[in-house]
Motif scaffolding. Sequence first.
Motif, PDB file in Angstrom:
ATOM      1  N   UNK A   1     -27.658 -17.883 -60.556  1.00  0.00           N
ATOM      2  CA  UNK A   1     -26.993 -17.455 -59.321  1.00  0.00           C
ATOM      3  C   UNK A   1     -25.906 -18.453 -58.912  1.00  0.00           C
ATOM      4  N   UNK A   2     -26.199 -19.746 -59.004  1.00  0.00           N
ATOM      5  CA  UNK A   2     -25.226 -20.773 -58.619  1.00  0.00           C
ATOM      6  C   UNK A   2     -23.996 -20.729 -59.530  1.00  0.00           C
ATOM      7  N   UNK A   3     -24.209 -20.526 -60.846  1.00  0.00           N
ATOM      8  CA  UNK A   3     -23.089 -20.445 -61.772  1.00  0.00           C
ATOM      9  C   UNK A   3     -22.205 -19.249 -61.464  1.00  0.00           C
TER      10      UNK A   3
ATOM     11  N   UNK B   1     -40.734 -22.267 -63.295  1.00  0.00           N
ATOM     12  CA  UNK B   1     -39.679 -22.405 -64.273  1.00  0.00           C
ATOM     13  C   UNK B   1     -38.747 -21.199 -64.242  1.00  0.00           C
ATOM     14  N   UNK B   2     -39.279 -19.989 -64.059  1.00  0.00           N
ATOM     15  CA  UNK B   2     -38.442 -18.801 -63.989  1.00  0.00           C
ATOM     16  C   UNK B   2     -37.535 -18.841 -62.751  1.00  0.00           C
ATOM     17  N   UNK B   3     -38.104 -19.294 -61.638  1.00  0.00           N
ATOM     18  CA  UNK B   3     -37.296 -19.383 -60.407  1.00  0.00           C
ATOM     19  C   UNK B   3     -36.121 -20.379 -60.592  1.00  0.00           C
ATOM     20  N   UNK B   4     -36.374 -21.481 -61.275  1.00  0.00           N
ATOM     21  CA  UNK B   4     -35.318 -22.486 -61.503  1.00  0.00           C
ATOM     22  C   UNK B   4     -34.202 -21.890 -62.346  1.00  0.00           C
ATOM     23  N   UNK B   5     -34.563 -21.159 -63.426  1.00  0.00           N
ATOM     24  CA  UNK B   5     -33.545 -20.559 -64.278  1.00  0.00           C
ATOM     25  C   UNK B   5     -32.751 -19.492 -63.520  1.00  0.00           C
ATOM     26  N   UNK B   6     -33.452 -18.699 -62.698  1.00  0.00           N
ATOM     27  CA  UNK B   6     -32.772 -17.669 -61.938  1.00  0.00           C
ATOM     28  C   UNK B   6     -31.799 -18.282 -60.916  1.00  0.00           C
TER      29      UNK B   6
ATOM     30  N   UNK C   1     -18.132 -19.222 -60.265  1.00  0.00           N
ATOM     31  CA  UNK C   1     -17.065 -18.452 -60.895  1.00  0.00           C
ATOM     32  C   UNK C   1     -16.320 -17.610 -59.872  1.00  0.00           C
ATOM     33  N   UNK C   2     -17.073 -16.996 -58.944  1.00  0.00           N
ATOM     34  CA  UNK C   2     -16.430 -16.169 -57.921  1.00  0.00           C
ATOM     35  C   UNK C   2     -15.538 -17.014 -56.989  1.00  0.00           C
ATOM     36  N   UNK C   3     -16.053 -18.216 -56.667  1.00  0.00           N
ATOM     37  CA  UNK C   3     -15.254 -19.090 -55.783  1.00  0.00           C
ATOM     38  C   UNK C   3     -13.966 -19.525 -56.473  1.00  0.00           C
TER      39      UNK C   3
END
Length: 458
Positions: free
Chosen positions: A28-30, A19-24, A34-36
């Motif tokens: 990262x994807x969000x 669950x922690x890996x999914x939230x992390x 934003x950067x793109x």
Amino acid sequence: MASSPAPEAGLTEYERRRQENIRRNDAIIASLRRQAAELSASLRPAKRPKKQPPRASPARPVVLRRSLRTRGLPPSGSSDAAAASSPPAPPTATTPRDARVSSSLASSLRAAAELPAPREGEARAADGFDAGSGMVLRPADVRRVVPERILSVRIVPLADRTVVVAGNKVGHIGFWDVDGVVEDEEDGADGVFEYFPHRGAVGSIVVHPAAPRKIYSCSYEGEICLMDVEKENFDMIQLCDYPVYSLCQAPKSPSCLYFGEGNEVKLFDERAGKVSSTWNLHDNRINSIDFHPENPHMFATSSTDRTACVWDMRSMKKKGPEKLKVLEHSRSVQSAYFSPSGNMLATTSLDDTVQIFNVHNFDVSYIMKHYNQTGRWPSTFKAIWSWNGTDLIIGNMKRAIDIISVELSESSLSASNKASLQSEHMTAIPCRFSLHPYKVGHLACASSGGKVFLWTRA
């Protein structure tokens, strides 16, 4: 900074880490999105301002060329054209362009019409006259009657006067009073009176010998006009849906006017003021209508459908009229006229022939070769019969008049070139002809330049 959520109760260590890996990964994807978006906005080119159209320079306005005929103006060079400051309103469906007739011309025609006409037997008495050698063209007998090309010409049947009527391709009708003397130069100078009653080419002009005060004309715009000498004006008596190319009156019926509208022949009864009968006779336009001089029920028509037909009025039906005879050509037939005696019929075709038929036996005929290709500018040739009833008169491309002699017997028919009339004063190709019915030797021929040449007895 927001605190991490508390570990969920009841989960194993493996599930908790998952669950922690999914939230992390979602975080990262969000951040990458934003950067793109920021990078794409920085690379997008600035929006250029909309280009404004250049201002029109103060140049001269464009002038659309329109002919005088489409603007309803008289021909150039006339006093009316110089005085006109703005184009007049177009004619209505019942009013010609130029309706008034000169009082001097009307009075001259009335005075001439009051004289008694010669008897029927004397009207065409040729008394041995030879058209091939008995006529001459004098310089004074040449007159420009109308501008532009003449399509129709007619000598008014007056006993002791010569008046020529000509119609051109733009709607003018000109009168040439050959014997008249006009003191007022502004009204009929040189004996010529010009009017503008039609909106299109004048296809035919007819005048009945029993009613010389009434002159009928038709146009390619479907108009039929009556020039009444008594009323001193032009009156549009019929407006058709299709072009009218031919007019004719039966020898014994001056109040009946037959005209070819498209491929139909219609009968206009002047007493009723309307069309009383209609017959569909051809597959294409009708170029001429001519009645037999002795048999009031027989008439002939010529057509662009490559045929000339002979009909009997007594057997005419609205649907499928019966033909007495069909005379075929390989190209358009421009005319079909009976001889003065009614014994022969002559046709003129664009197949370069003039054909003569024995009316009592159409199998007896003769084909006369004659070059009839007039080209674009001159009007087509139409052979007419001479006063003696055995000679044909037709123009040629050498600015001359061919006289064709015809010999008819009970079982044979032949023709030959008898003479060719030439004159230094005939400066154009003679296309259309009209005989004076009472003055033997008076022949009017019209040209593509608006001139009329009047040949008279030598």
